[in-house]
Write a protein that holds these residues in place. Structure first.
Motif, PDB file in Angstrom:
ATOM      1  N   ASP A   4     103.154  56.782  21.056  1.00 17.48           N
ATOM      2  CA  ASP A   4     104.343  57.530  20.663  1.00 17.48           C
ATOM      3  C   ASP A   4     104.386  57.537  19.138  1.00 17.48           C
ATOM      4  OD1 ASP A   4     106.769  58.706  20.229  1.00 17.48           O
ATOM      5  OD2 ASP A   4     107.961  57.118  21.162  1.00 17.48           O
ATOM      6  N   SER A   6     106.178  59.146  17.204  1.00 15.04           N
ATOM      7  CA  SER A   6     107.506  59.248  16.605  1.00 15.04           C
ATOM      8  C   SER A   6     107.969  57.888  16.076  1.00 15.04           C
ATOM      9  CB  SER A   6     108.527  59.795  17.604  1.00 15.04           C
ATOM     10  OG  SER A   6     108.766  58.861  18.631  1.00 15.04           O
ATOM     11  N   LEU A   7     107.392  56.794  16.597  1.00 19.02           N
ATOM     12  CA  LEU A   7     107.713  55.471  16.075  1.00 19.02           C
ATOM     13  C   LEU A   7     107.260  55.326  14.627  1.00 19.02           C
ATOM     14  CD1 LEU A   7     106.794  53.141  19.050  1.00 19.02           C
ATOM     15  CD2 LEU A   7     109.070  53.574  18.143  1.00 19.02           C
ATOM     16  N   ARG A  16     115.626  64.395  18.749  1.00 16.39           N
ATOM     17  CA  ARG A  16     116.267  63.850  19.931  1.00 16.39           C
ATOM     18  C   ARG A  16     117.711  64.302  20.131  1.00 16.39           C
ATOM     19  NH1 ARG A  16     112.378  61.605  17.670  1.00 16.39           N
ATOM     20  NH2 ARG A  16     113.494  60.806  15.895  1.00 16.39           N
ATOM     21  N   ASP A  32     120.040  55.976  18.320  1.00 14.61           N
ATOM     22  CA  ASP A  32     119.175  57.100  17.990  1.00 14.61           C
ATOM     23  C   ASP A  32     119.676  57.756  16.710  1.00 14.61           C
ATOM     24  OD1 ASP A  32     117.146  58.916  18.158  1.00 14.61           O
ATOM     25  OD2 ASP A  32     117.864  59.909  19.959  1.00 14.61           O
ATOM     26  N   PHE A  33     118.850  58.608  16.128  1.00 12.79           N
ATOM     27  CA  PHE A  33     119.230  59.359  14.950  1.00 12.79           C
ATOM     28  C   PHE A  33     120.169  60.492  15.327  1.00 12.79           C
ATOM     29  CE2 PHE A  33     115.006  57.806  13.557  1.00 12.79           C
ATOM     30  CZ  PHE A  33     115.407  57.126  12.425  1.00 12.79           C
ATOM     31  N   ASP A 161     111.364  66.316  10.207  1.00 14.35           N
ATOM     32  CA  ASP A 161     110.903  65.133  10.939  1.00 14.35           C
ATOM     33  C   ASP A 161     109.386  65.135  11.051  1.00 14.35           C
ATOM     34  OD1 ASP A 161     111.164  63.918  14.332  1.00 14.35           O
ATOM     35  OD2 ASP A 161     111.065  62.788  12.474  1.00 14.35           O
ATOM     36  N   THR A 169     111.708  56.270  10.226  1.00 13.71           N
ATOM     37  CA  THR A 169     110.945  56.411  11.460  1.00 13.71           C
ATOM     38  C   THR A 169     111.705  55.738  12.602  1.00 13.71           C
ATOM     39  OG1 THR A 169     109.765  54.337  11.130  1.00 13.71           O
ATOM     40  CG2 THR A 169     108.780  56.322  10.157  1.00 13.71           C
ATOM     41  N   ARG A 170     111.274  55.985  13.827  1.00 13.76           N
ATOM     42  CA  ARG A 170     111.902  55.343  14.985  1.00 13.76           C
ATOM     43  C   ARG A 170     111.724  53.822  14.897  1.00 13.76           C
ATOM     44  NH1 ARG A 170     114.765  57.466  18.485  1.00 13.76           N
ATOM     45  NH2 ARG A 170     113.974  56.352  20.272  1.00 13.76           N
ATOM     46  N   LEU A 173     114.317  52.510  12.664  1.00  7.10           N
ATOM     47  CA  LEU A 173     115.596  52.544  13.374  1.00  7.10           C
ATOM     48  C   LEU A 173     115.721  51.325  14.291  1.00  7.10           C
ATOM     49  CD1 LEU A 173     118.218  54.110  14.229  1.00  7.10           C
ATOM     50  CD2 LEU A 173     116.846  55.084  16.046  1.00  7.10           C
ATOM     51  N   LEU A 174     114.667  51.022  15.019  1.00  9.71           N
ATOM     52  CA  LEU A 174     114.698  49.878  15.931  1.00  9.71           C
ATOM     53  C   LEU A 174     114.860  48.560  15.166  1.00  9.71           C
ATOM     54  CD1 LEU A 174     111.827  50.945  18.364  1.00  9.71           C
ATOM     55  CD2 LEU A 174     114.281  50.946  18.855  1.00  9.71           C
TER      56      LEU A 174
END
Length: 182
Positions: A4, A6-7, A16, A32-33, A161, A169-170, A173-174
């Motif tokens: 993935d 997007s990470l 998303r 999420d964004f 993006d 990035t994802r 975010l995490l």
């Protein structure tokens, strides 16, 4: 199993959460964004400011004092390293000097490299590149040479993006969407 991307900032899937302008509702998922499908505001705002205040364009262009400020800050960093070479790295003197003086000087050099990337220190490209490398000397990571490509791409694709490297990035975010990360 596929990766993935997007990470890591890759845009292999559509955004998303997207909303047309003026239709933003409550967040669907706070993890999420929030994606807004509106015009990127920097260009519009710049044009409006220049129209309302045409004299602001006199402030644009290269700044000849940049090279002297960079020389002063690099000299400060190298002088501090020389002065503190026999000081224990965990001593209060060393830690305060590193945090207050070194941190401020490093931030100044990061900002200088940003301005130099836009060729604002000299009128020519080659002298700006050399000054950026010189400004990068006290910084532990040699990033000045590669920064320009990413930064110009950021300006060209602002808010896109997977292309704009300044978007989170994802994975970020995490990692940062919690008390410990903040």
């Amino acid at each position: 199993m596929s990766t993935d991307f997007s990470l890591f900032g890759g845009a292999d899937s559509p955004p998303r959460r997207t909303f047309p302008a003026g239709e933003v509702g409550a967040p669907l998922d706070p993890a999420d964004f929030l994606w807004l499908m509106t015009e990127e505001p920097h260009r519009t705002r710049r044009l409006a400011i220049m129209k309302a205040h045409p004299d602001v364009t006199k402030l644009m262009g290269h700044e000849p004092l940049t090279k002297y400020l960079v020389l002063l800050v690099v000299t400060l960093q190298l002088s501090l390293a020389l002065l503190l070479r026999h000081t224990h790295p965990l001593s209060p003197t060393f830690l305060l000097a590193a945090y207050i003086l070194g941190g401020t000087a490093n931030h100044n050099l990061f900002l200088a490299i940003h301005e130099i990337t836009h060729n604002l220190a000299f009128r020519g490209i080659a002298p700006n590149r050399l000054l950026a490398v010189f400004a990068n000397l006290p910084i532990a990571v040699p990033y000045a040479a590669a920064f320009k490509g990413y930064h110009i791409e950021h300006h060209k694709f602002l808010g896109h993006d997977g292309i704009d490297t300044d978007l989170h990035t994802r994975l970020e975010l995490l990692c940062l969407n919690n008390v410990l990360g903040k």
